[in-house]
Motif scaffolding. Structure first.
Motif, short mmCIF file in Angstrom:
data_model
loop_
_atom_site.label_atom_id
_atom_site.label_comp_id
_atom_site.label_asym_id
_atom_site.label_seq_id
_atom_site.Cartn_x
_atom_site.Cartn_y
_atom_site.Cartn_z
N ASP A 4 0.85 -1.19 0.00
CA ASP A 4 0.00 0.00 0.00
C ASP A 4 0.89 1.24 0.00
OD1 ASP A 4 -2.13 1.71 0.07
OD2 ASP A 4 -2.59 1.37 2.18
N THR A 6 -0.20 4.41 0.07
CA THR A 6 -0.91 5.56 0.61
C THR A 6 -0.05 6.31 1.62
OG1 THR A 6 -2.99 4.37 0.35
CG2 THR A 6 -3.02 6.31 1.76
N ILE A 15 0.99 10.25 -2.57
CA ILE A 15 -0.12 9.32 -2.78
C ILE A 15 -1.17 9.60 -1.71
CG2 ILE A 15 -0.82 6.93 -2.83
CD1 ILE A 15 2.59 8.06 -3.94
N GLU A 17 -4.75 8.42 -1.70
CA GLU A 17 -5.63 7.31 -1.30
C GLU A 17 -5.65 6.23 -2.37
OE1 GLU A 17 -10.02 7.91 -1.68
OE2 GLU A 17 -9.43 10.00 -2.00
N GLN A 18 -6.03 5.02 -1.93
CA GLN A 18 -6.18 3.90 -2.87
C GLN A 18 -7.61 3.91 -3.39
OE1 GLN A 18 -4.88 0.16 -1.35
NE2 GLN A 18 -5.84 -0.99 -2.99
N LYS A 28 -4.16 -2.34 -8.49
CA LYS A 28 -4.52 -1.25 -7.59
C LYS A 28 -4.30 0.08 -8.29
CE LYS A 28 -3.32 -3.83 -3.46
NZ LYS A 28 -2.46 -3.87 -2.28
N TYR A 30 -4.21 4.46 -7.51
CA TYR A 30 -4.02 5.43 -6.43
C TYR A 30 -4.27 6.84 -6.95
CZ TYR A 30 -1.79 1.61 -3.95
OH TYR A 30 -1.54 0.42 -3.34
N CYS A 32 -3.20 10.58 -6.68
CA CYS A 32 -1.95 11.24 -6.31
C CYS A 32 -2.04 12.74 -6.55
CB CYS A 32 -0.80 10.69 -7.15
SG CYS A 32 -0.65 8.90 -7.12
#
Length: 83
Positions: A4, A6, A15, A17-18, A28, A30, A32
């Motif tokens: 992760d 984040t 970054i 949030e996912q 995945k 993200y 940014c």
């Protein structure tokens, strides 16, 4: 291997949030924020490559700056020369 990203700073990106993966995709994504203030969406593989190989990550602003810098150039075959 990081699972992760984040909260990390990679290159010019922070970054935030996912995000949910796209329908039918497993990777995945993200959200940014770049140092220039733009927001962008990057995949985990893009961020991993930038993190582990030490490459700079950005929203595309550096590419635009480079195109602007090379805009005043001359082409001879496959090579570009500044005026």
């Amino acid at each position: 291997m990081i699972t992760d990203y984040t909260g990390m700073h990679i290159g010019d990106l922070v970054i935030l949030e996912q995000l949910e993966p796209l329908e039918g995709k497993r990777g995945k994504r993200y959200l940014c924020r770049c140092a220039c203030g733009n927001h962008c969406i990057k995949t985990g593989s893009q961020l991993g490559k930038a993190y582990y190989q030490g490459e700079g990550a950005h929203c595309g602003c550096k590419s635009k700056q480079n195109r602007r810098a090379w805009g005043n150039s001359v082409r001879f075959g496959n090579r570009r020369y500044r005026k």
